[in-house]
Design a protein around this motif. Sequence first.
Motif, mmCIF file in Angstrom:
data_model
loop_
_atom_site.group_PDB
_atom_site.id
_atom_site.type_symbol
_atom_site.label_atom_id
_atom_site.label_comp_id
_atom_site.label_asym_id
_atom_site.label_seq_id
_atom_site.Cartn_x
_atom_site.Cartn_y
_atom_site.Cartn_z
ATOM 1 N N ASP A 80 0.835 -1.210 0.000
ATOM 2 C CA ASP A 80 0.000 0.000 0.000
ATOM 3 C C ASP A 80 0.867 1.258 0.000
ATOM 4 O O ASP A 80 0.599 2.220 -0.729
ATOM 5 C CB ASP A 80 -0.920 0.006 1.230
ATOM 6 C CG ASP A 80 -2.026 -1.030 1.132
ATOM 7 O OD1 ASP A 80 -2.304 -1.489 0.003
ATOM 8 O OD2 ASP A 80 -2.606 -1.374 2.175
ATOM 9 N N THR A 81 1.908 1.241 0.845
ATOM 10 C CA THR A 81 2.808 2.388 0.917
ATOM 11 C C THR A 81 3.524 2.598 -0.403
ATOM 12 O O THR A 81 3.633 3.728 -0.907
ATOM 13 C CB THR A 81 3.835 2.187 2.042
ATOM 14 O OG1 THR A 81 3.154 2.018 3.289
ATOM 15 C CG2 THR A 81 4.777 3.382 2.138
ATOM 16 N N ALA A 84 1.087 4.030 -3.125
ATOM 17 C CA ALA A 84 0.784 5.451 -2.961
ATOM 18 C C ALA A 84 2.001 6.318 -3.250
ATOM 19 O O ALA A 84 1.883 7.397 -3.843
ATOM 20 C CB ALA A 84 0.266 5.712 -1.549
ATOM 21 N N TYR A 87 2.853 6.318 -7.241
ATOM 22 C CA TYR A 87 1.775 6.483 -8.212
ATOM 23 C C TYR A 87 2.247 7.425 -9.322
ATOM 24 O O TYR A 87 2.819 8.500 -9.042
ATOM 25 C CB TYR A 87 0.528 7.041 -7.527
ATOM 26 C CG TYR A 87 -0.678 7.085 -8.436
ATOM 27 C CD1 TYR A 87 -1.422 5.937 -8.686
ATOM 28 C CD2 TYR A 87 -1.049 8.269 -9.073
ATOM 29 C CE1 TYR A 87 -2.528 5.966 -9.536
ATOM 30 C CE2 TYR A 87 -2.148 8.315 -9.912
ATOM 31 C CZ TYR A 87 -2.883 7.150 -10.141
ATOM 32 O OH TYR A 87 -3.956 7.188 -10.996
ATOM 33 N N ARG A 90 1.524 11.159 -8.977
ATOM 34 C CA ARG A 90 1.582 11.566 -7.583
ATOM 35 C C ARG A 90 1.947 13.047 -7.425
ATOM 36 O O ARG A 90 1.261 13.798 -6.723
ATOM 37 C CB ARG A 90 2.606 10.703 -6.851
ATOM 38 C CG ARG A 90 2.885 11.097 -5.413
ATOM 39 C CD ARG A 90 3.914 10.143 -4.813
ATOM 40 N NE ARG A 90 4.238 10.510 -3.462
ATOM 41 C CZ ARG A 90 5.151 11.437 -3.143
ATOM 42 N NH1 ARG A 90 5.798 12.073 -4.102
ATOM 43 N NH2 ARG A 90 5.400 11.719 -1.883
#
Length: 470
Positions: A80-81, A84, A87, A90
């Motif tokens: 998950d880290t 994110a 991305y 981002r």
Amino acid sequence: MEQQRITRQQRAEREQRRFRNKIMSLKSILFFGFLFVMSFIGLLWFARPSVSTVEKRELTKFPALTWSGFWDGSWFSEIDTWYADTYPLREMLISMDSDMENLYGIRSEQLVGGSAQVADEIPEGTVDLEAMAAQTEETTVPTEPEDDGVEGKGDAVTPAETAGTVYITENCGYGVYYFTQSTSAKYCLLVNNLAEQCKGTANVYSLIAPISTGIMLSDEVREGIGCSDENEAMEWMYAQMSPDVKTVPVYHTLKRHNDEYIYFHTDHHWTALGAYYAYREFCSVKGLVPHELNEFETYEFPDFLGTFYYSSNQSPALAQNPDTLTAFIPNGTNLMTMQMANGDGTYTEYQWPIVNDVSAYEKSELYSCFAGSDQPYNYVHNKTIKDGSAVLVVKDSFANAFIPFLIDHYEHIYWIDYRSYDNYCSYAGISDSSISALVRSKSINDVIVLNNINSTGSGDFLDYMEKLYK
């Protein structure tokens, strides 16, 4: 007639319902279409960045799969880290978020980034450093922001630094310093140990550079945002150091010049002018005759937006007040040899300007014009001096603007970045990475330990220092 009126009203209501349903359907299509597009972009593995040019750091790597991480769920949290942090859009989304906030207007005063800390009380008098350092190995002091690499290379090797809390007022950014007893005591112990190891071989100088908050802001403002008193902290640390350590106090000198451009507005470093005043104080302690500023040729690079600007999500207040970076070129030579990380555990040697023309660089990277930025091992031979004199600077990034002024006073100038020098030694097959070993092997006369005050309180950075102060 009444029936016809009711019928017309019912038809109007049906039309309104159909219109609302169409709008709701369109919203749903747009919403789920947006989610689909964003999810699809997130699946573009090849488009994921590995380095953030805005934050100037290496982004999270995809986690290695382990049985323990799989069963306890930590591997999925790490994914998950990673997702994110890497991305593809981002940085654009972060910029858009900042732009949305800015629609509310430019705030003249704000505290951004990091988290509020409670500083330790600065003790009085001398203390048992070993007992105080043993209280905890964890720091509550934010480390300094990450420095620029040369043309974006090697950043992954030098451990990342964080900006911590930034105070913005009158279109200028300021870092926030929190004194921590245990880590500050450990820093003093390390410098004392180094002086003991070099006794009879080299003189050890300690120069702690204040950050802009303590120099440029009033006591009332500093106390209002919870900063520790940098002058008191530095005086206390100097008082704990061995008589074998030659301390270079620069706080009051910089304070006397705080009406000059000695710190950047958008970056955490001092300017070359601020570093120059510190250099003059070192010359006073060392017994050297400093050069005057008019003896140097200069480079000038406008529109510098530094670490405070990016750590504050590109604050519009700072954007309105970009810096101009001025660099002073040494007279004896402007050529250095540096070892630069390739990002794969190997290093390449480069011949590089000590003060480099960075006019073609990104505006966020202009501070890398000084001393090759943060490479692990660097050397200059000033052939205009033939007395065998040699100096070693053990440094963080504040020393980069200081080093060019030293060039004209020694025949041999070395500097190492303590965060990556041990890694370089492992690659180069150097079995002893201690500073004292380097001092002996290069016949070094003077060692200058130069760090900004936030680095003296960083537990992570002190761990890197400890490897070299064996």
